[in-house]
Design an enzyme around this catalytic site. Structure first.
Site, PDB file in Angstrom:
ATOM      1  N   SER A 177      79.071 -24.395 120.835  1.00 36.11           N
ATOM      2  CA  SER A 177      80.020 -24.155 119.754  1.00 36.11           C
ATOM      3  C   SER A 177      81.020 -25.271 119.539  1.00 36.11           C
ATOM      4  CB  SER A 177      80.736 -22.819 119.971  1.00 36.11           C
ATOM      5  OG  SER A 177      81.308 -22.771 121.257  1.00 36.11           O
ATOM      6  N   HIS A 205      75.626 -19.552 116.827  1.00 38.20           N
ATOM      7  CA  HIS A 205      75.684 -20.611 115.811  1.00 38.20           C
ATOM      8  C   HIS A 205      74.321 -21.076 115.318  1.00 38.20           C
ATOM      9  CE1 HIS A 205      80.013 -21.108 116.357  1.00 38.20           C
ATOM     10  NE2 HIS A 205      79.769 -20.906 117.633  1.00 38.20           N
ATOM     11  N   LYS A 237      79.308 -14.906 111.907  1.00 39.47           N
ATOM     12  CA  LYS A 237      79.186 -16.315 111.554  1.00 39.47           C
ATOM     13  C   LYS A 237      78.292 -16.448 110.316  1.00 39.47           C
ATOM     14  CE  LYS A 237      81.140 -17.529 115.799  1.00 39.47           C
ATOM     15  NZ  LYS A 237      81.058 -17.286 117.214  1.00 39.47           N
TER      16      LYS A 237
HETATM   17  C1  LIG Z   1      81.813 -16.611 118.239  1.00 39.27           C
HETATM   18  C2  LIG Z   1      80.988 -16.616 119.480  1.00 39.27           C
HETATM   19  C3  LIG Z   1      80.897 -15.483 120.296  1.00 39.27           C
HETATM   20  C4  LIG Z   1      81.761 -14.265 120.078  1.00 39.27           C
HETATM   21  O1  LIG Z   1      81.333 -13.521 119.013  1.00 39.27           O
HETATM   22  P1  LIG Z   1      82.359 -12.529 118.316  1.00 39.27           P
HETATM   23  O2  LIG Z   1      81.518 -11.614 117.550  1.00 39.27           O
HETATM   24  O3  LIG Z   1      83.253 -13.381 117.482  1.00 39.27           O
HETATM   25  O4  LIG Z   1      83.105 -11.851 119.433  1.00 39.27           O
HETATM   26  C5  LIG Z   1      80.025 -15.506 121.349  1.00 39.27           C
HETATM   27  N1  LIG Z   1      79.308 -16.610 121.631  1.00 39.27           N
HETATM   28  C6  LIG Z   1      79.392 -17.730 120.905  1.00 39.27           C
HETATM   29  C7  LIG Z   1      78.565 -18.922 121.274  1.00 39.27           C
HETATM   30  C8  LIG Z   1      80.245 -17.773 119.812  1.00 39.27           C
HETATM   31  O5  LIG Z   1      80.365 -18.888 119.093  1.00 39.27           O
END
Ligand SMILES: *Cc1c(COP(=O)(O)O)cnc(C)c1O
Length: 389
Positions: A177, A205, A237
């Site tokens: 990320s 992602h 996302k």
């Molecule tokens: C955003 C993210 C999460 C967390 O997800 P949420 O639904 O926002 O709690 C977990 N793992 C990765 C790699 C992320 O980028």
């Protein structure tokens, strides 16, 4: 008792203070934050679905059918037809027997680690994994180690030295990320299989962005459920909604339903959110043009950044960090960009390793080419303002 105010002052003095900006309205490239109109290059809404008319309409319509709150946990009576259909569609989309919704990605990661590993077991994680995966490994009570970033040989050596007893769980981001690079999944999958370890990929992602149908990192590498038995995806996302899911075998999903505490002891996500996500999944699957446009914007950004001498990372994804190094310098550059109407956050330690502060640019299919060009001009000016006299 701790002197919280003094601790906060000290944090401020070190340039590590975090604060929120206030966004007015929909998450889209041109937005108003803290009363200022900007072009934002920091959201994870990679396909521009957070405010998409069809997704919004599905949400509105479902609120009419289901109301707002789910009112109970999935195992009580909060599991609606909408949740169930979304789970079936996500299982089909990821080519797995079953999928299970969680209220957030953070909770999905915590739930899987806790359900599968505990005292006497082993969790091995990429050093640069997302905080929620790291926390999942730390909190579940298993012995915990981190292997060198995206380095299969280090993982293999560590697995080889573990005693024969206990479960082994290997956890990795599909797309990292803060760096935007991909995990070497084919190699990790071979290593995990050779050492009888579970492999779980957090594809927050990658989903929606990578692969011909947007099914993510696993589709990109051509890996199936046998090769990567546990897949976690988030819905906040590229899907533009909220929540998360885990996909895998019938036995895996039933195990999570019985024993993942972050599944059992929490209220189901609103059913309308599940319906909105069904609408967005339909777009993700069928509208390949969004991925094509996004890839074209990524290519344009990388080419332009190279021409003005910015330091990029090895990233083929919409996460395109510009490496700065020094935290204070990254913050000044971010402020300079903001003065030019470009919202790009400075990411500093401890979120990234010491000495690798960066401007984390993320691109979306909702951006236009002229917006990306203006970002490049603003980055060039911000860089010029920082150059030694
Ligand atoms: C955003 C993210 C999460 C967390 O997800 P949420 O639904 O926002 O709690 C977990 N793992 C990765 C790699 C992320 O980028």
């Amino acid at each position: 008792m701790r002197d919280l105010a003094a601790e906060l002052d000290e944090r401020r003095a070190r340039g590590l203070y975090r604060s929120r900006r206030i966004l007015e309205g929909v998450q889209k490239p041109v937005q108003v934050v803290d009363g200022r109109k900007v072009v934002a290059f920091c959201s994870n809404d990679y396909l521009g679905l957070a405010g998409h008319a069809k997704v919004v309409a599905a949400f509105r319509h479902a609120v009419g059918t289901y109301g707002v709150g789910a009112g109970a946990a999935h195992l009580v009576n909060g599991h609606t037809r909408a949740h169930h259909q979304l789970e079936e569609e996500l299982a089909a989309f990821t080519n797995r027997e079953r999928a299970l919704l969680f209220s957030t990605g953070y909770m999905a990661n915590m739930g899987v680690a806790q359900a599968l590993a505990g005292r006497g077991d082993h969790v091995l994680e990429d050093r640069l994994n997302h905080a929620s995966l790291i926390d999942a490994g730390l909190v579940c009570g298993a012995r915990f180690q981190r292997y060198r970033h995206a380095t299969g040989v280090d993982l293999a050596q560590r697995l080889a030295t573990l005693e024969a007893t206990g479960e082994r769980l290997v956890l990795t981001d599909g797309v990292f990320s803060m760096d935007g690079d991909l995990a070497p999944l084919p190699e990790l999958s071979r290593i995990a299989a050779a050492h009888h370890a579970w492999l779980m990929v957090d594809d927050a992602h990658g989903l929606g962005v990578l692969g011909a149908t947007g099914a993510g990192s696993l589709e990109h590498f051509g890996l199936d459920a046998g090769e990567v038995p546990i897949l976690m995806g988030t819905l906040g996302k590229a899907f533009g909604t909220a929540g998360a899911f885990v996909a895998g075998s019938e036995a895996l999903i039933e195990t999570l339903i019985q024993s993942a505490r972050t599944y059992v002891y929490t209220t189901a996500m609103p059913a309308a959110l599940a319906e909105a996500t069904r609408a967005s999944l339909q777009i993700v699957r069928t509208d390949g043009r969004r991925r094509e446009k996004l890839a074209a914007l990524v290519a344009r950004f990388r080419e332009g950044a190279g021409q003005i001498g910015l330091r990029l990372m090895e990233s083929p994804t919409p996460i395109q960090p510009v490496l700065v190094g020094d935290s204070a310098r990254a913050v000044r550059m971010s402020e300079h960009l903001l003065e030019q109407g470009m919202l790009v956050p400075a990411i500093r330690p401890p979120t990234v390793p010491e000495g690798t502060a960066r401007l984390r640019v993320t691109l979306s299919a909702a951006h236009t080419k002229p917006q990306v060009d203006r970002l490049l001009e603003a980055l060039e000016a911000a860089q010029g303002a920082e150059a030694p006299a």
